[in-house]
Motif scaffolding. Structure first.
Motif, PDB file in Angstrom:
ATOM      1  N   LEU A  17      27.405   9.426  66.727  1.00 33.26           N
ATOM      2  CA  LEU A  17      26.906  10.924  66.725  1.00 33.26           C
ATOM      3  C   LEU A  17      27.649  11.932  66.111  1.00 33.26           C
ATOM      4  O   LEU A  17      27.229  12.811  65.457  1.00 33.26           O
ATOM      5  CB  LEU A  17      26.132  11.060  68.042  1.00 33.26           C
ATOM      6  CG  LEU A  17      25.046  10.146  68.498  1.00 33.26           C
ATOM      7  CD1 LEU A  17      24.538  10.439  69.820  1.00 33.26           C
ATOM      8  CD2 LEU A  17      23.808  10.217  67.545  1.00 33.26           C
ATOM      9  N   LEU A  18      28.936  11.904  66.739  1.00 31.27           N
ATOM     10  CA  LEU A  18      29.829  12.915  66.510  1.00 31.27           C
ATOM     11  C   LEU A  18      30.140  12.854  64.799  1.00 31.27           C
ATOM     12  O   LEU A  18      30.255  13.864  64.210  1.00 31.27           O
ATOM     13  CB  LEU A  18      31.119  12.813  67.243  1.00 31.27           C
ATOM     14  CG  LEU A  18      32.365  14.036  66.940  1.00 31.27           C
ATOM     15  CD1 LEU A  18      31.682  15.319  67.097  1.00 31.27           C
ATOM     16  CD2 LEU A  18      33.591  13.490  67.778  1.00 31.27           C
ATOM     17  N   ASN A  19      30.275  11.694  64.286  1.00 30.49           N
ATOM     18  CA  ASN A  19      30.486  11.505  62.860  1.00 30.49           C
ATOM     19  C   ASN A  19      29.232  12.147  62.000  1.00 30.49           C
ATOM     20  O   ASN A  19      29.430  12.935  61.066  1.00 30.49           O
ATOM     21  CB  ASN A  19      30.398  10.090  62.522  1.00 30.49           C
ATOM     22  CG  ASN A  19      31.667   9.494  62.728  1.00 30.49           C
ATOM     23  OD1 ASN A  19      33.019  10.214  62.796  1.00 30.49           O
ATOM     24  ND2 ASN A  19      31.873   8.311  62.772  1.00 30.49           N
ATOM     25  N   GLU A  20      27.949  12.051  62.546  1.00 32.41           N
ATOM     26  CA  GLU A  20      27.026  12.586  62.052  1.00 32.41           C
ATOM     27  C   GLU A  20      27.165  14.127  61.849  1.00 32.41           C
ATOM     28  O   GLU A  20      26.857  14.729  61.307  1.00 32.41           O
ATOM     29  CB  GLU A  20      25.826  12.085  62.739  1.00 32.41           C
ATOM     30  CG  GLU A  20      24.465  12.737  62.053  1.00 32.41           C
ATOM     31  CD  GLU A  20      23.147  11.979  62.848  1.00 32.41           C
ATOM     32  OE1 GLU A  20      22.039  13.025  62.587  1.00 32.41           O
ATOM     33  OE2 GLU A  20      23.109  10.924  63.044  1.00 32.41           O
ATOM     34  N   TYR A  21      27.264  14.814  63.169  1.00 32.51           N
ATOM     35  CA  TYR A  21      27.665  16.112  63.296  1.00 32.51           C
ATOM     36  C   TYR A  21      28.606  16.570  62.355  1.00 32.51           C
ATOM     37  O   TYR A  21      28.530  17.649  62.010  1.00 32.51           O
ATOM     38  CB  TYR A  21      27.996  16.368  64.836  1.00 32.51           C
ATOM     39  CG  TYR A  21      28.125  17.816  65.138  1.00 32.51           C
ATOM     40  CD1 TYR A  21      27.100  18.789  65.524  1.00 32.51           C
ATOM     41  CD2 TYR A  21      29.341  18.401  65.078  1.00 32.51           C
ATOM     42  CE1 TYR A  21      27.362  19.811  65.779  1.00 32.51           C
ATOM     43  CE2 TYR A  21      29.827  19.756  65.492  1.00 32.51           C
ATOM     44  CZ  TYR A  21      28.679  20.528  65.871  1.00 32.51           C
ATOM     45  OH  TYR A  21      28.857  21.759  66.177  1.00 32.51           O
ATOM     46  N   SER A  22      29.722  15.888  62.415  1.00 32.61           N
ATOM     47  CA  SER A  22      31.014  16.068  61.464  1.00 32.61           C
ATOM     48  C   SER A  22      30.364  16.297  59.961  1.00 32.61           C
ATOM     49  O   SER A  22      31.192  17.154  59.412  1.00 32.61           O
ATOM     50  CB  SER A  22      31.863  15.408  61.546  1.00 32.61           C
ATOM     51  OG  SER A  22      32.583  15.633  62.945  1.00 32.61           O
ATOM     52  N   ALA A  23      29.522  15.194  59.603  1.00 33.71           N
ATOM     53  CA  ALA A  23      29.125  15.612  57.920  1.00 33.71           C
ATOM     54  C   ALA A  23      28.498  16.669  57.831  1.00 33.71           C
ATOM     55  O   ALA A  23      28.446  17.200  56.863  1.00 33.71           O
ATOM     56  CB  ALA A  23      28.349  14.219  57.947  1.00 33.71           C
ATOM     57  N   VAL A  24      27.632  17.169  59.020  1.00 41.25           N
ATOM     58  CA  VAL A  24      26.600  18.370  58.807  1.00 41.25           C
ATOM     59  C   VAL A  24      27.594  19.727  58.906  1.00 41.25           C
ATOM     60  O   VAL A  24      26.968  20.454  58.218  1.00 41.25           O
ATOM     61  CB  VAL A  24      25.315  18.089  59.837  1.00 41.25           C
ATOM     62  CG1 VAL A  24      24.653  19.601  59.713  1.00 41.25           C
ATOM     63  CG2 VAL A  24      24.612  17.125  59.561  1.00 41.25           C
ATOM     64  N   PHE A  25      28.385  19.604  59.774  1.00 39.69           N
ATOM     65  CA  PHE A  25      29.272  20.956  59.963  1.00 39.69           C
ATOM     66  C   PHE A  25      30.621  20.804  60.006  1.00 39.69           C
ATOM     67  O   PHE A  25      31.391  20.683  60.763  1.00 39.69           O
ATOM     68  CB  PHE A  25      28.858  21.179  61.694  1.00 39.69           C
ATOM     69  CG  PHE A  25      27.568  21.614  61.895  1.00 39.69           C
ATOM     70  CD1 PHE A  25      26.939  22.732  61.354  1.00 39.69           C
ATOM     71  CD2 PHE A  25      26.670  20.653  62.700  1.00 39.69           C
ATOM     72  CE1 PHE A  25      25.396  22.934  61.644  1.00 39.69           C
ATOM     73  CE2 PHE A  25      25.307  20.880  63.013  1.00 39.69           C
ATOM     74  CZ  PHE A  25      24.781  21.986  62.237  1.00 39.69           C
TER      75      PHE A  25
END
Length: 168
Positions: free
Chosen positions: A138-146
């Protein structure tokens, strides 16, 4: 989605019965808070009440998915989270649902960041490598968006620290 669909898809995060009132939190396009008092209802959605979110909370209550909260709460969230704190696995599942929802709907990333810090605290209290992996995805997903947010780097740093502690 109608009230039954919201209930059966697991979007009712919690329901609290306090006196003769029901309080609930339902994830839809946004998180919505519901209060039901007899035939009267209130919801923070655009309809303001008598909506699919109210119906979902009532269905959850009828199916026994609620906490009994002694005393009157001005809004049941405090009682709900107090009860969830006493059932760590349920708190974890609710947190994951909220985090996944925030990643889909939180345009600023602020609420999702707050939820990551809550997840980190839970992992500090009850280390679990499987849950750490889930948060990593989930943090990787967050990092990709922000990618350019300072908070993203802080979250990644905190996650690395946790991973070293739990795996190391």
């Amino acid at each position: 989605m109608d009230g039954e669909g919201l209930y059966y898809s697991g979007r009712v995060l919690w329901v609290v019965k306090s006196g003769d009132r029901l309080y609930g939190k339902v994830l839809d396009d946004y998180p919505y808070y519901v209060e039901v008092n007899g035939d009267s209802s209130f919801c923070t959605c655009p309809r303001g009440g008598d909506c699919e979110h109210v119906r979902a909370v009532k269905i959850a209550y009828e199916r026994g998915f609620y906490f009994d909260c002694p005393g009157e709460e001005p809004f049941g969230e405090g009682c709900a989270y107090s009860m969830l704190n006493s059932v760590p696995e349920l708190k974890w599942r609710v947190l994951l649902k909220e985090l996944e929802h925030a990643l889909e709907t939180d345009e600023s990333g602020s609420h999702a960041a707050k939820l990551f810090y809550e997840a980190f605290r839970l992992l500090e209290q009850e280390p679990n490598p499987r849950k750490l992996k889930v948060i990593g995805v989930l943090l990787n997903e967050y990092s990709a968006v922000f990618p350019d947010y300072a908070v993203t780097e802080r979250l990644k740093s905190e996650f690395r620290r946790l991973r070293i502690r739990l795996e190391g």
